[in-house]
Scaffold this active site. Structure first.
Site, PDB file in Angstrom:
ATOM      1  CD  GLU A 113      34.388  50.098  44.402  1.00 18.40           C
ATOM      2  OE1 GLU A 113      35.456  50.106  43.751  1.00 18.40           O
ATOM      3  OE2 GLU A 113      33.477  49.278  44.203  1.00 18.40           O
TER       4      GLU A 113
ATOM      5  CE  LYS B 199      38.589  51.490  45.740  1.00 18.84           C
ATOM      6  NZ  LYS B 199      39.997  51.062  45.669  1.00 18.84           N
ATOM      7  CB  THR B 200      34.619  45.948  44.004  1.00 17.44           C
ATOM      8  OG1 THR B 200      35.005  47.111  43.268  1.00 17.44           O
ATOM      9  CG2 THR B 200      33.436  45.290  43.318  1.00 17.44           C
TER      10      THR B 200
END
Length: 465
Positions: free
Chosen positions: A165, A121-122
């Site tokens: 995110e 995600k990051t």
């Protein structure tokens, strides 16, 4: 022009303001003109970056840190019910707002793009933030890690796109209503909150159901969990799949390693596009293609976005080069789930050439180690040698019988060379005694193992210099 302050958030107080998710929201609110205050357990570069924006940051938690005129108190799921500032908020009648609700409010009036998945995600959120900025679109964004400096995990932009995110760990991503959502993968993690894969699927289905009418879900065609989610959604939302699978809508035709970068060729809408991803490994190439597909779903020409993705050069703790000493490179990895560990170790194997890969691994959470300790040990078998530290507890209390020895035994059973090390202070000397020129050293885990990189470099320079 981006909207102003959400109602009742003009004087917010953040408990745990230095955390990755909390500090990003605080930063955006400060940039929008809010009078931001908060507290954190210890001082940090992130806290200092917030102070530079005008925020008041207290160190330690105490009831008197909460101002009488605070408009709300913002908390994450990590804040315990007995926190003195939370108790003081109840006495004063100050509304308590969960971090996810605050972030959702910041997205109102914009075009949100939410990035979800068990892993990646990051990185993917960062790729989108950097490439959209490179195209002059000035997005707002909130990321779970810093790009290149403390406090760079969030920005209040003037454009209409907000990239965020979306965290599934506590189901907080159910609060968002994105125009475009990405699901990178779906696996069982966060065992304290999810008891089974069925619960995970149900949670991701709820997230997908929050996509705005006419919006798009961009989802992996390569990960079985993501494919199962696609089957369960059964056409209830417009879906664009991506990956190396033959049936992917946006198909990855090739990924060619170029040292610590990759050259990626994709087929999108009948046109081949080749672009550079400035971080190594197929895992990160796949993240970049997810970003490309999501940008296209927002109406951004893929031929423009693809080269802009090369502007992303990494995010802190995601295979971040900390430095080199005595011919040994030290790289920091946030990987703490077996899938992430495997992906990073495979990427490093491709980049290492003839050098060895040495890992300093710190397990994260007792519950995760209890459920996935065997798989973590098997992942470490991809390294040439590993040091395994004690479990970083984060928000959890110990579980009887659960120690990092579960990982050590599993690693040895898989044929790995692994050494348990309970004292982190001994790590720099231990690594210096193992490493030789040409080796890569990875500090791996989601806890404070990241602090060891500079100490290892200093020790290598001292011993080998």
């Amino acid at each position: 022009m981006a909207p102003g302050l959400p109602t009742a958030m003009d004087r917010p107080h953040f408990i745990g303001i230095g955390g990755a998710g909390m500090s990003g929201i605080a930063k955006i609110l400060a940039q929008r003109g809010a009078k931001v205050a908060g507290s954190d357990a210890k001082d940090s570069a992130t806290a200092e970056a917030l102070r530079a924006l005008g925020a008041t940051v207290h160190i330690g938690h105490a009831a008197e840190h909460l101002a009488d005129d605070a408009s709300c108190v913002v908390v994450s799921s990590a804040i315990r019910a007995d926190n003195p500032e939370l108790a003081r908020a109840a006495e004063l009648g100050v509304p308590v707002v969960h971090r996810s609700d605050a972030l959702a409010a910041l997205m109102d009036g914009l075009r949100p793009l939410a990035v979800a998945g068990t892993h990646g995600k990051t990185t993917t959120t960062s790729m989108l933030a950097v490439s959209l900025a490179e195209l002059g679109l000035d997005p707002s964004y909130a990321i779970g890690g810093d790009l290149d400096a403390p406090g760079s995990n969030a920005l209040h932009g003037t454009g209409e796109i907000f990239v965020a995110e979306a965290d599934e760990s506590d189901r907080s991503f159910h609060k968002y209503a994105p125009e475009v959502a990405i699901v990178l993968n779906v696996e069982l993690d966060h065992h304290a909150n999810y008891a089974s894969m069925d619960e995970i699927y149900e949670s991701f289905e709820t997230f997908a159901g929050r996509i705005r009418p006419g919006g798009t879900l961009v989802i992996s065609a390569d990960h079985e969990g993501a494919r199962e989610l696609t089957r369960r959604l059964a056409g209830s939302v417009r879906t664009v799949t991506y990956g190396e699978a033959a049936d992917a809508d946006v198909r990855i035709l090739s990924v060619t390693a170029r040292g610590l970068s990759s050259e990626v060729t994709v087929l999108l809408d009948g046109t081949e596009l080749t672009f550079t991803v400035s971080v190594p490994g197929r895992h990160y190439a796949s993240n970049a293609v997810a970003a490309l597909a999501a940008g296209a779903a927002l109406g951004i020409p893929a031929a423009e976005l693809a080269p802009a993705l090369a502007a992303y050069t990494g995010v802190k703790r995601r295979l971040q080069l900390k430095g080199e000493a005595a011919g040994v490179q030290v790289i920091d990895s946030y990987a703490h789930h077996p899938t992430e560990m495997t992906a990073d170790l495979e990427a490093m194997r491709a980049a290492a050439g003839r050098g060895r890969i040495l890992v300093v691994f710190q397990p994260h959470l007792f519950s995760r180690t209890q459920e996935l300790g065997k798989e973590m040990g098997q992942a470490l078998a991809l390294a040439d040698a590993s040091l395994v530290l004690g479990i970083y507890p984060a928000r959890e209390d110990p579980i009887p019988g659960v120690t990092s020895d579960l990982i050590v035994q599993a690693a040895r059973a898989a044929g790995a060379e692994v050494t348990p090390l309970s004292d982190q202070a001994g790590v720099p000397a231990a690594v210096a005694g193992m490493a030789r020129p040409g080796d890569l050293v990875l500090t791996m885990g989601a806890g404070d193992v990241t602090d060891l990189g500079p100490l290892i470099l200093d020790r290598l320079a001292e011993v080998r210099g």
